[in-house]
Design an enzyme around this catalytic site. Sequence first.
Site, PDB file in Angstrom:
ATOM      1  N   THR A  20      11.205  32.132  38.385  1.00  0.00           N
ATOM      2  CA  THR A  20      11.959  33.307  37.929  1.00  0.00           C
ATOM      3  C   THR A  20      13.307  32.958  37.304  1.00  0.00           C
ATOM      4  O   THR A  20      13.889  33.788  36.621  1.00  0.00           O
ATOM      5  CB  THR A  20      12.202  34.290  39.095  1.00  0.00           C
ATOM      6  OG1 THR A  20      12.963  33.628  40.104  1.00  0.00           O
ATOM      7  CG2 THR A  20      10.902  34.807  39.670  1.00  0.00           C
ATOM      8  N   ASP A  21      13.788  31.726  37.533  1.00  0.00           N
ATOM      9  CA  ASP A  21      15.148  31.404  37.060  1.00  0.00           C
ATOM     10  C   ASP A  21      15.289  31.552  35.545  1.00  0.00           C
ATOM     11  O   ASP A  21      16.345  31.960  35.053  1.00  0.00           O
ATOM     12  CB  ASP A  21      15.535  29.975  37.455  1.00  0.00           C
ATOM     13  CG  ASP A  21      15.778  29.839  38.955  1.00  0.00           C
ATOM     14  OD1 ASP A  21      15.775  30.859  39.662  1.00  0.00           O
ATOM     15  OD2 ASP A  21      15.968  28.691  39.414  1.00  0.00           O
ATOM     16  N   SER A  60      11.059  26.435  37.035  1.00  0.00           N
ATOM     17  CA  SER A  60      11.260  26.946  35.665  1.00  0.00           C
ATOM     18  C   SER A  60      12.494  26.350  35.006  1.00  0.00           C
ATOM     19  O   SER A  60      12.656  26.441  33.791  1.00  0.00           O
ATOM     20  CB  SER A  60      11.335  28.466  35.655  1.00  0.00           C
ATOM     21  OG  SER A  60      12.522  28.924  36.241  1.00  0.00           O
ATOM     22  N   THR A 103       8.439  29.356  42.107  1.00  0.00           N
ATOM     23  CA  THR A 103       8.388  29.698  43.536  1.00  0.00           C
ATOM     24  C   THR A 103       7.049  30.313  43.936  1.00  0.00           C
ATOM     25  O   THR A 103       6.581  30.117  45.053  1.00  0.00           O
ATOM     26  CB  THR A 103       9.543  30.676  43.876  1.00  0.00           C
ATOM     27  OG1 THR A 103      10.773  29.981  43.680  1.00  0.00           O
ATOM     28  CG2 THR A 103       9.470  31.183  45.301  1.00  0.00           C
TER      29      THR A 103
HETATM   30  N1  ASP Z   1      13.831  28.026  41.236  1.00  0.00           N
HETATM   31  C1  ASP Z   1      12.611  28.742  41.054  1.00  0.00           C
HETATM   32  C2  ASP Z   1      12.118  28.553  39.630  1.00  0.00           C
HETATM   33  O1  ASP Z   1      12.649  29.154  38.735  1.00  0.00           O
HETATM   34  C3  ASP Z   1      12.871  30.156  41.353  1.00  0.00           C
HETATM   35  C4  ASP Z   1      11.674  31.049  41.289  1.00  0.00           C
HETATM   36  O2  ASP Z   1      10.600  30.711  40.866  1.00  0.00           O
HETATM   37  O3  ASP Z   1      11.857  32.193  41.716  1.00  0.00           O
HETATM   38  O4  ASP Z   1      11.192  27.798  39.420  1.00  0.00           O
END
Ligand code: ASP
Length: 332
Positions: A89-90, A57, A14
């Site tokens: 973050t996932d 991710s 993200t």
């Molecule tokens: N869906 C995103 C990922 O993990 C979420 C994020 O980056 O916060 O790539």
Amino acid sequence: MTRPRVHVLALGGTIAMTGPGGHHITPRLGAEELVRAVPGLTDVAEVTSEQLRQVPSTALTLTDLLAAARRVRSALDAGADGVVITQGTDTLEESAFALDLLLDPGAPVVVTGAMRSPDAAGPDGPANLLAAAQTAASHAAHGLGVLVVLDEQVHAASTVRKVRSFGPGAFVSPDTGPVGWVVEGRFHPRTVPAGVRTVPEPDEDRLAATVVGVLPVHLGDDPRAVVAAGGLGYAGLVVDSLGAGHVPPSFVEPLAELARIMPVVLASRTGGGPVHTETYAYPGSETELLAKGLLPAGWLDTRKARVLLTLLLAAGVPREEIGAWFTPAHVA
Ligand code: ASP
């Protein structure tokens, strides 16, 4: 005065995602654009950057993390004082732990990301990247293992987890709290991680071929997934067990059967605290499961236990040595 050298390795997420009107976002911003968007970053360090992957991710694999660990080593060998990795973050809590296991503790390596995209009102990515670079540039971060920096909090890779699907404040270390904070542009350590493990480095092909399954367990659950797991080609299994390491009584024999053919690690689904080893003695309790050959995950949650078990199996660590990696004296 010479500024510390910080290398930024970008994997997507993200923090790099944009889309029309801020919707339907996908990773688009490159490493250099991420760096350019951070006010004051070049005052903190002499920054170099590199795009290693450009994915959400959820598309990252442990072999991507092995490649990232090798790039971290090269950047440090080439003179960087610290490295920052940006990603989604996932799966960040798993990636950071994989890097923590693969890299010797030494120069700071910091993983960060963003919960809000660059187009949002108040994106957190630039602030997180700045705080991550400030931590990576800090002597105080030496030897602490891989760190995770978001919201000015600095967490150990082995303890941090994402606990909310939206908004800043989604990362916590339930049992320990953060190891420190970034305040007035500097990393302030407040405690040290309980123990940092470095595993033997696995071969890339073997890592790609090593699959460790995870078995969720619920109220009144049926053990047919345990029976099926034996035929799925898993190299090992992590049980996301109830409470302090418990399963319904009907799970015991199928799990004992599995533990005869592969390492089966018992972790807790609670999100905090270790599995127990000597408290309960009813059918499906931890003492019964451990007596049948399951291995306690110690303080590692299911997600981190799966990363550790996968890396150990891919590195060819003998089965009889695997249990000690989960509960070594210095982290038990
Ligand atoms: N869906 C995103 C990922 O993990 C979420 C994020 O980056 O916060 O790539």
